[in-house]
Motif scaffolding. Structure first.
Motif, PDB file in Angstrom:
ATOM      1  N   LYS A 243      85.872   5.747 -28.965  1.00 33.01           N
ATOM      2  CA  LYS A 243      84.546   5.954 -28.374  1.00 33.01           C
ATOM      3  C   LYS A 243      84.606   5.882 -26.854  1.00 33.01           C
ATOM      4  O   LYS A 243      83.959   6.675 -26.152  1.00 33.01           O
ATOM      5  N   LEU A 244      85.380   4.952 -26.333  1.00 31.18           N
ATOM      6  CA  LEU A 244      85.557   4.839 -24.887  1.00 31.18           C
ATOM      7  C   LEU A 244      86.090   6.147 -24.306  1.00 31.18           C
ATOM      8  O   LEU A 244      85.609   6.625 -23.265  1.00 31.18           O
ATOM      9  N   LYS A 245      87.051   6.711 -24.980  1.00 31.12           N
ATOM     10  CA  LYS A 245      87.688   7.934 -24.484  1.00 31.12           C
ATOM     11  C   LYS A 245      86.797   9.155 -24.685  1.00 31.12           C
ATOM     12  O   LYS A 245      86.697  10.021 -23.807  1.00 31.12           O
ATOM     13  N   ARG A 246      86.134   9.196 -25.829  1.00 26.96           N
ATOM     14  CA  ARG A 246      85.319  10.369 -26.168  1.00 26.96           C
ATOM     15  C   ARG A 246      84.011  10.402 -25.381  1.00 26.96           C
ATOM     16  O   ARG A 246      83.665  11.418 -24.770  1.00 26.96           O
ATOM     17  N   GLU A 247      83.270   9.306 -25.395  1.00 26.11           N
ATOM     18  CA  GLU A 247      81.930   9.311 -24.801  1.00 26.11           C
ATOM     19  C   GLU A 247      81.925   8.986 -23.312  1.00 26.11           C
ATOM     20  O   GLU A 247      81.078   9.493 -22.579  1.00 26.11           O
ATOM     21  N   LEU A 248      82.847   8.155 -22.872  1.00 21.86           N
ATOM     22  CA  LEU A 248      82.879   7.806 -21.450  1.00 21.86           C
ATOM     23  C   LEU A 248      83.953   8.586 -20.689  1.00 21.86           C
ATOM     24  O   LEU A 248      84.012   8.516 -19.466  1.00 21.86           O
ATOM     25  N   GLY A 249      84.795   9.305 -21.423  1.00 20.96           N
ATOM     26  CA  GLY A 249      85.800  10.130 -20.751  1.00 20.96           C
ATOM     27  C   GLY A 249      86.891   9.345 -20.055  1.00 20.96           C
ATOM     28  O   GLY A 249      87.516   9.843 -19.112  1.00 20.96           O
ATOM     29  N   VAL A 250      87.150   8.125 -20.515  1.00 22.77           N
ATOM     30  CA  VAL A 250      88.157   7.279 -19.874  1.00 22.77           C
ATOM     31  C   VAL A 250      89.541   7.599 -20.427  1.00 22.77           C
ATOM     32  O   VAL A 250      89.754   7.614 -21.638  1.00 22.77           O
ATOM     33  N   THR A 251      90.473   7.873 -19.530  1.00 23.99           N
ATOM     34  CA  THR A 251      91.888   7.974 -19.876  1.00 23.99           C
ATOM     35  C   THR A 251      92.578   6.754 -19.308  1.00 23.99           C
ATOM     36  O   THR A 251      92.584   6.550 -18.086  1.00 23.99           O
TER      37      THR A 251
END
Length: 300
Positions: free
Chosen positions: A272-280
């Motif tokens: 969810k962090l990667k998908r919704e917030l775009g965090v890599t």
């Protein structure tokens, strides 16, 4: 003029402000004592000055109350106490007023993976049942709920970032090795996630940027036994790692706070962090993070 309030201007908040604080014209932080406030006032964070005010959790100065009323964004990293969230208890009405006036746009709460409690090593995402172990983590669950309730009442998005074990410059297994406080505790089946402070800063920035709402796991991609980073830090330093210490023996000597972490075991998903917030993640495992910390030390 845009204003940010950081309740609890600690390690994670300082790193985020140093890198991303330029999005605000004015940054106000809080600390519990006048001595700490004076220390912060003498420093710069990413070249920026931060107004640091005293907030002891029982009362707020007129200056802090006024700043809250002018806040465009609020970062909460102050932990709850046995009586609840001190910020809401003292300043909840002022925060709600700022929200209802249309000024306050976003709230980010730094929470913990501890809200999940023990899942027997299973993978958990943000939909997993919360089974907090101990009073400290139960208070965290209540803190999350209280801030979400304020968001629901006022229409302000509230993002709860559930952090894994925090490490980074000055606060990692390398430093622990050098200071003789690195424990290589062995408990079969026990694993932990970790998260580098740089990636916490990324997550905070993304949450504010997207005006995110809801819970987000903020953790690395490789939960491992607790002794693994210690062994890796020893390799970086060219030292022998400390001997293995069986948990059954270690628990007799550990501080209660440290021992309590071993009462739960889980693996955190961060889709969810990667998908919704775009965090890599810059440091997807402890190895990249510790290498970066070690390299930074060598360059100074």
């Amino acid at each position: 003029m845009t204003t940010l309030i950081c309740f609890g201007f600690g390690y994670s908040a300082q790193h985020w402000v140093a890198v991303h604080g330029g999005r605000f014209d004015r940054i106000v932080g809080t600390t519990r004592t006048a001595e700490s406030a004076a220390d912060h006032a003498a420093r710069h964070y990413g070249g920026r000055e931060v107004e640091v005010l005293v907030f002891d959790g029982t009362s707020a100065s007129a200056e802090l109350t006024d700043a809250v009323r002018e806040a465009d964004a609020i970062l909460i990293s102050a932990p709850p106490t046995e009586t609840g969230d001190p910020v809401l208890a003292v300043l909840g009405d002022a925060i709600a007023a700022a929200a209802q006036a249309g000024r306050l746009q976003s709230i980010v709460l730094l929470s913990t993976l501890g809200v999940y409690g023990d899942h027997g090593g299973a993978w958990v995402d943000e939909t997993a049942e919360l089974r907090p172990v101990g009073a400290r983590n139960k208070a965290r669950v209540e803190q999350e709920a209280a801030w979400m309730a304020l968001g629901a009442r006022t229409g302000v998005p509230v993002a709860s970032l559930r952090l894994a074990g925090i490490y980074g410059p000055g606060q990692d297994a390398i430093v622990n090795m050098e200071k003789g406080r690195a424990w290589r505790i062995v408990r079969p089946g026990q694993v932990f996630n970790r998260i580098h402070v740089v990636d916490i800063a990324q997550a905070i920035e993304a949450a504010f940027d997207k005006r995110a709402h809801g819970a987000f796991n903020v953790a690395d991609d490789e939960p491992t036994p607790p002794g693994d980073p210690v062994v890796f830090a020893a390799e970086l330093l060219g030292r022998e790692p400390p001997p293995e210490w069986p948990f059954e023996e270690a628990v007799k000597h550990l501080p209660p706070m440290a021992a309590s972490f071993y009462a739960e075991c889980k693996r955190a998903k961060t889709d969810k962090l990667k998908r919704e917030l775009g965090v890599t993640l810059r440091y997807p495992t402890y190895r990249e993070g510790l290498r970066a910390d070690f390299a930074a030390r060598q360059s100074h």
